[in-house]
Write an enzyme that holds these catalytic residues in place. Sequence first.
Site, short mmCIF file in Angstrom:
data_model
loop_
_atom_site.label_atom_id
_atom_site.label_comp_id
_atom_site.label_asym_id
_atom_site.label_seq_id
_atom_site.Cartn_x
_atom_site.Cartn_y
_atom_site.Cartn_z
N ASP A 194 1.14 -1.28 0.07
CA ASP A 194 -0.24 -0.08 -0.22
C ASP A 194 0.78 0.62 0.20
O ASP A 194 0.76 2.52 -0.27
CB ASP A 194 -0.90 0.26 1.19
CG ASP A 194 -1.70 -1.35 0.82
OD1 ASP A 194 -2.68 -1.73 0.09
OD2 ASP A 194 -1.58 -1.90 2.44
N GLY B 294 -5.22 -5.18 2.06
CA GLY B 294 -6.40 -6.33 1.80
C GLY B 294 -7.04 -7.54 2.79
O GLY B 294 -7.57 -8.23 2.35
N GLU C 287 0.84 -13.24 4.78
CA GLU C 287 1.06 -12.44 4.04
C GLU C 287 3.18 -12.23 4.96
O GLU C 287 3.59 -12.80 4.32
CB GLU C 287 1.21 -11.17 3.46
CG GLU C 287 -0.07 -10.74 2.15
CD GLU C 287 -0.38 -10.12 2.43
OE1 GLU C 287 -1.18 -9.36 1.53
OE2 GLU C 287 -0.06 -8.24 3.29
#
Length: 236
Positions: free
Chosen positions: A88, A101, A107
Amino acid sequence: MTQEEIKRLVGQAAADYINTEVPEDSIIGIGTGSTVNYFIDALTQSRARYRGAISSSAVTTRRLISHKFRVFELGDIESLPVYIDGADEINPHGAMIKGGGGALTREKIVAAEADRFVCIADASKLVQVLGKFPLPVEVIPMARVALARRITKFTIGTPVLRLMHNGKPFVTDNGNEILDIHGLTIDNPIVLERSLNQWPGIVTIGLFALLGANLCLLGTEQGVHRINYIKHVYSS
Ligand code: 5RP
């Protein structure tokens, strides 16, 4: 070019990068988001070159399976040469805000296992100072109200519970909730990440500074630039 066209260009550049830099028969780590979706689409042509993928979210797993990639569990693999994911925001040292997200925890888990983190982003994500994009923090639901109070008390920023379109709290793949912290100017991402990591009830901070990118493939109107980062800037 539109932002979507630039994202598609970056997705293709990431596929070209790993097709030349990553050994055949490797398993690759794959993140989450619209840029990653373009990467998965581009990589489908060379799918046979890879044993399969480790996915960072349910949504990415579904896309990989629909593109006929084999998806492995993290515990099944012994090495992960590369992790490819969007961001981002990314600063000039390769520290990132991620989790727009909602997939920040998985992640970070997958990224931590990889030899290299390759960030794929369009130029709008490159910032001098992180924090304009609200910082996602995944929290245990029981602790959410107390953590929001604490974030406010320590004037870290303004915590806002992430909601879905129906007004109900967004729930992560891990069954947790997300507080997005607004109004930050993150001069020292390492210090903030280390400090918030200690707070009981916080599962994951969407700051990837201790574990920043090794390389960014940055999409611009002029093409895709490669930015390499010197890791010792952010290691302890
Ligand atoms: C998801 C993420 C994404 O990488 C991030 O939100 C960027 O997404 P996009 O490629 O759609 O701009 O961290 O949790």
